[in-house]
Enzyme design. Structure first.
Site, PDB file in Angstrom:
ATOM      1  N   PRO A  17      -6.411  45.359   0.950  1.00 40.53           N
ATOM      2  CG  PRO A  17      -6.558  47.494   1.844  1.00 40.53           C
ATOM      3  CD  PRO A  17      -5.601  46.568   1.154  1.00 40.53           C
ATOM      4  CG  ASN A  18     -11.852  46.434   2.280  1.00 40.82           C
ATOM      5  OD1 ASN A  18     -12.304  45.912   3.292  1.00 40.82           O
ATOM      6  ND2 ASN A  18     -11.317  47.637   2.289  1.00 40.82           N
ATOM      7  CE1 TYR A  30     -13.236  48.245  -6.836  1.00 38.35           C
ATOM      8  CE2 TYR A  30     -14.910  48.138  -5.114  1.00 38.35           C
ATOM      9  CZ  TYR A  30     -13.814  48.757  -5.681  1.00 38.35           C
ATOM     10  OH  TYR A  30     -13.281  49.888  -5.114  1.00 38.35           O
ATOM     11  CB  ALA A  85      -8.111  51.943   0.242  1.00 32.97           C
ATOM     12  NE  ARG A 115     -14.333  53.892  -7.748  1.00 35.24           N
ATOM     13  CZ  ARG A 115     -14.083  52.943  -6.838  1.00 35.24           C
ATOM     14  NH1 ARG A 115     -13.099  52.072  -7.055  1.00 35.24           N
ATOM     15  NH2 ARG A 115     -14.808  52.853  -5.744  1.00 35.24           N
TER      16      ARG A 115
END
Ligand code: DQA
Length: 150
Positions: A17-18, A30, A85, A115
């Site tokens: 996703p994304n 990114y 994710a 992170r």
């Protein structure tokens, strides 16, 4: 599960996703390369390594699972998996990786362990054969080089 009996030269590169938004998505994390740019880099390196890449992206968990099964049925050499994710949430992806013979290499552009704490757990990593993270688009290239040695 048994080892991959007759691996082909195809490396499936699955993106979750994304990742379709790479290039504009949080570029400070990114970078500015798009998924098409990364696919191009992988195609070039694959040619040099005598491999073929099949690069796919989906925002849907089930598609990623279906593609892992497909890679297995087709005897792919390896899967490079950036599950986005879902890396940190998906027991279904963990089960799929455990259910197949094709080795899966976990890939991340960033280093999730540097992170937020919720990114520190990786269900994918619990079953992956290897991982490459924190190198930006180069993470995919290094993962492909590892796949060539399998
Ligand atoms: C990512 C890291 C994940 O934590 C995040 O959810 C992503 C991208 C990476 O490539 O750095 O979507 O997998």
């Amino acid at each position: 599960m048994a080892s991959n009996p007759k691996p082909s030269n195809v490396v499936m590169v699955l993106n979750g996703p994304n990742l379709n938004l790479l290039g504009t998505r949080e570029p400070e994390i990114y970078g500015s390369a798009t998924l098409d740019d990364i696919a191009g880099m992988l195609e070039d390196r694959a040619r040099e390594l005598g491999l073929e890449v099949d690069v796919r992206q989906s925002n849907h968990e089930g598609h990623l699972i279906d593609w892992l099964h497909e890679a297995n049925a087709d005897g792919a050499r390896a899967v490079l998996l950036n599950a986005g994710a879902y890396t940190h949430t998906s027991i279904a992806l963990l089960d799929a990786i455990k259910a197949i013979a094709v080795p899966v290499i976990e890939v991340h552009l960033s280093d999730p362990t540097n992170r937020e704490p919720f990114r520190h757990i990786s269900y994918v990593g619990m079953a992956a054969a290897d991982e490459v993270k924190g190198l930006g688009p180069q993470s995919y290239v290094v993962a492909l080089e590892k796949a060539a040695l399998l």
